[in-house]
Scaffold this motif. Structure first.
Motif, PDB file in Angstrom:
ATOM      1  N   THR A   2       0.834  -1.196   0.000  1.00  0.00           N
ATOM      2  CA  THR A   2       0.000   0.000   0.000  1.00  0.00           C
ATOM      3  C   THR A   2       0.872   1.250   0.000  1.00  0.00           C
ATOM      4  O   THR A   2       2.086   1.174   0.241  1.00  0.00           O
ATOM      5  CB  THR A   2      -0.900   0.033   1.243  1.00  0.00           C
ATOM      6  N   LEU A   3       0.231   2.384  -0.209  1.00  0.00           N
ATOM      7  CA  LEU A   3       0.958   3.651  -0.125  1.00  0.00           C
ATOM      8  C   LEU A   3       1.506   3.841   1.288  1.00  0.00           C
ATOM      9  O   LEU A   3       2.623   4.328   1.468  1.00  0.00           O
ATOM     10  CB  LEU A   3       0.048   4.814  -0.524  1.00  0.00           C
ATOM     11  N   PHE A   6       4.651   1.905   1.566  1.00  0.00           N
ATOM     12  CA  PHE A   6       5.711   2.623   0.859  1.00  0.00           C
ATOM     13  C   PHE A   6       6.323   3.687   1.763  1.00  0.00           C
ATOM     14  O   PHE A   6       7.541   3.740   1.950  1.00  0.00           O
ATOM     15  CB  PHE A   6       5.132   3.258  -0.416  1.00  0.00           C
ATOM     16  N   TRP A   7       5.474   4.542   2.346  1.00  0.00           N
ATOM     17  CA  TRP A   7       5.994   5.618   3.189  1.00  0.00           C
ATOM     18  C   TRP A   7       6.644   5.080   4.463  1.00  0.00           C
ATOM     19  O   TRP A   7       7.613   5.668   4.963  1.00  0.00           O
ATOM     20  CB  TRP A   7       4.889   6.624   3.517  1.00  0.00           C
ATOM     21  N   THR A   8       6.158   3.969   4.969  1.00  0.00           N
ATOM     22  CA  THR A   8       6.790   3.357   6.151  1.00  0.00           C
ATOM     23  C   THR A   8       8.205   2.915   5.811  1.00  0.00           C
ATOM     24  O   THR A   8       9.142   3.132   6.608  1.00  0.00           O
ATOM     25  CB  THR A   8       5.953   2.164   6.656  1.00  0.00           C
ATOM     26  N   LEU A   9       8.394   2.322   4.641  1.00  0.00           N
ATOM     27  CA  LEU A   9       9.748   1.920   4.231  1.00  0.00           C
ATOM     28  C   LEU A   9      10.663   3.136   4.069  1.00  0.00           C
ATOM     29  O   LEU A   9      11.828   3.098   4.482  1.00  0.00           O
ATOM     30  CB  LEU A   9       9.703   1.126   2.926  1.00  0.00           C
ATOM     31  N   SER A  37       5.748  -8.824  -6.796  1.00  0.00           N
ATOM     32  CA  SER A  37       4.618  -7.922  -7.023  1.00  0.00           C
ATOM     33  C   SER A  37       4.694  -6.685  -6.124  1.00  0.00           C
ATOM     34  O   SER A  37       4.297  -5.595  -6.525  1.00  0.00           O
ATOM     35  CB  SER A  37       3.290  -8.648  -6.797  1.00  0.00           C
ATOM     36  N   GLU A  38       5.213  -6.843  -4.918  1.00  0.00           N
ATOM     37  CA  GLU A  38       5.357  -5.702  -4.013  1.00  0.00           C
ATOM     38  C   GLU A  38       6.477  -4.766  -4.468  1.00  0.00           C
ATOM     39  O   GLU A  38       6.390  -3.557  -4.268  1.00  0.00           O
ATOM     40  CB  GLU A  38       5.588  -6.169  -2.575  1.00  0.00           C
ATOM     41  N   LEU A  44       5.726   1.723  -8.585  1.00  0.00           N
ATOM     42  CA  LEU A  44       4.543   2.470  -9.003  1.00  0.00           C
ATOM     43  C   LEU A  44       4.210   3.583  -8.003  1.00  0.00           C
ATOM     44  O   LEU A  44       3.808   4.679  -8.406  1.00  0.00           O
ATOM     45  CB  LEU A  44       3.353   1.533  -9.186  1.00  0.00           C
ATOM     46  N   HIS A  45       4.378   3.308  -6.716  1.00  0.00           N
ATOM     47  CA  HIS A  45       4.148   4.350  -5.703  1.00  0.00           C
ATOM     48  C   HIS A  45       5.170   5.480  -5.851  1.00  0.00           C
ATOM     49  O   HIS A  45       4.813   6.661  -5.764  1.00  0.00           O
ATOM     50  CB  HIS A  45       4.202   3.773  -4.287  1.00  0.00           C
TER      51      HIS A  45
END
Length: 194
Positions: A2-3, A6-9, A37-38, A44-45
């Motif tokens: 999820t978005l 993404f931001w957590t990473l 897939s992730e 994509l994010h």
């Protein structure tokens, strides 16, 4: 992915490593342990966030922060640097590029010639462009696997900036004052000699 993931990473890379090279390696290693897939979703994010700041107004901000040293490639590398500042800062500056004047990262550069900036101070993060690419290769063993995975979805990897908003003269002080008043005040009307 999820978005929010993404931001957590992005946040964890900043808290668990130092400097852009270490952050890029940390992100690559962590993504490589996830399903392919992730990794595609991460790419994509990143592309979606870049698109939000792919404007000539933001390019003008980058141009002036970098004292005129912001080519097409420079602006392409500036965009992931903005992402690397973290979600809260990114949201503020995506909504209003002039908010860059409030960031510690820009304030510490103000008034200093670029020749005095360290590599990690430069407002660019080129290696972030390759994180998903390298993570996908590590995870799958496929050298061009990310490109093929994107093509299977009818997409392609974005590899350059392409703003579509109105052009303006980044060096014109009147235009800078009108479009980026706080940043212009912080950086001054003339660039220091680099």
């Amino acid at each position: 992915m999820t978005l929010e993931d993404f931001w957590t990473l992005i946040h964890r890379s900043a808290t668990e490593s130092n400097g852009q090279a270490q952050r890029a390696e940390w992100l690559t290693a962590h993504l490589a342990h996830r399903p392919a897939s992730e990794i595609v979703e991460f790419e994509l994010h990143l592309a979606a966030q870049r698109k939000r700041v792919d404007t000539r107004l933001m390019w003008g901000a980058a141009w002036n922060i970098m004292q005129g040293w912001c080519s097409d490639d420079g602006f392409w590398y500036f965009q992931p640097w903005l992402v690397g500042l973290g979600r809260d800062t990114f949201e503020r500056v995506a909504a209003r590029p002039d908010a860059l004047a409030e960031t510690h990262e820009v304030r510490r550069l103000a008034g200093r010639p670029t020749s005095e900036w360290t590599d990690d101070e430069w407002p660019d993060w080129e290696s972030m462009n390759y994180i998903a690419l390298y993570a996908y290769e590590r995870a799958t063993g496929e050298e061009e696997g990310l490109e093929h995975a994107l093509e299977a979805r009818g997409l392609q990897r974005i590899c350059n900036a392409s703003p579509t908003d109105e052009r303006w003269d980044y060096d014109d002080i009147e235009q800078r004052r009108a479009k980026l008043p706080r940043l212009t005040e912080l950086l001054g009307e003339r660039h220091p000699v680099s």
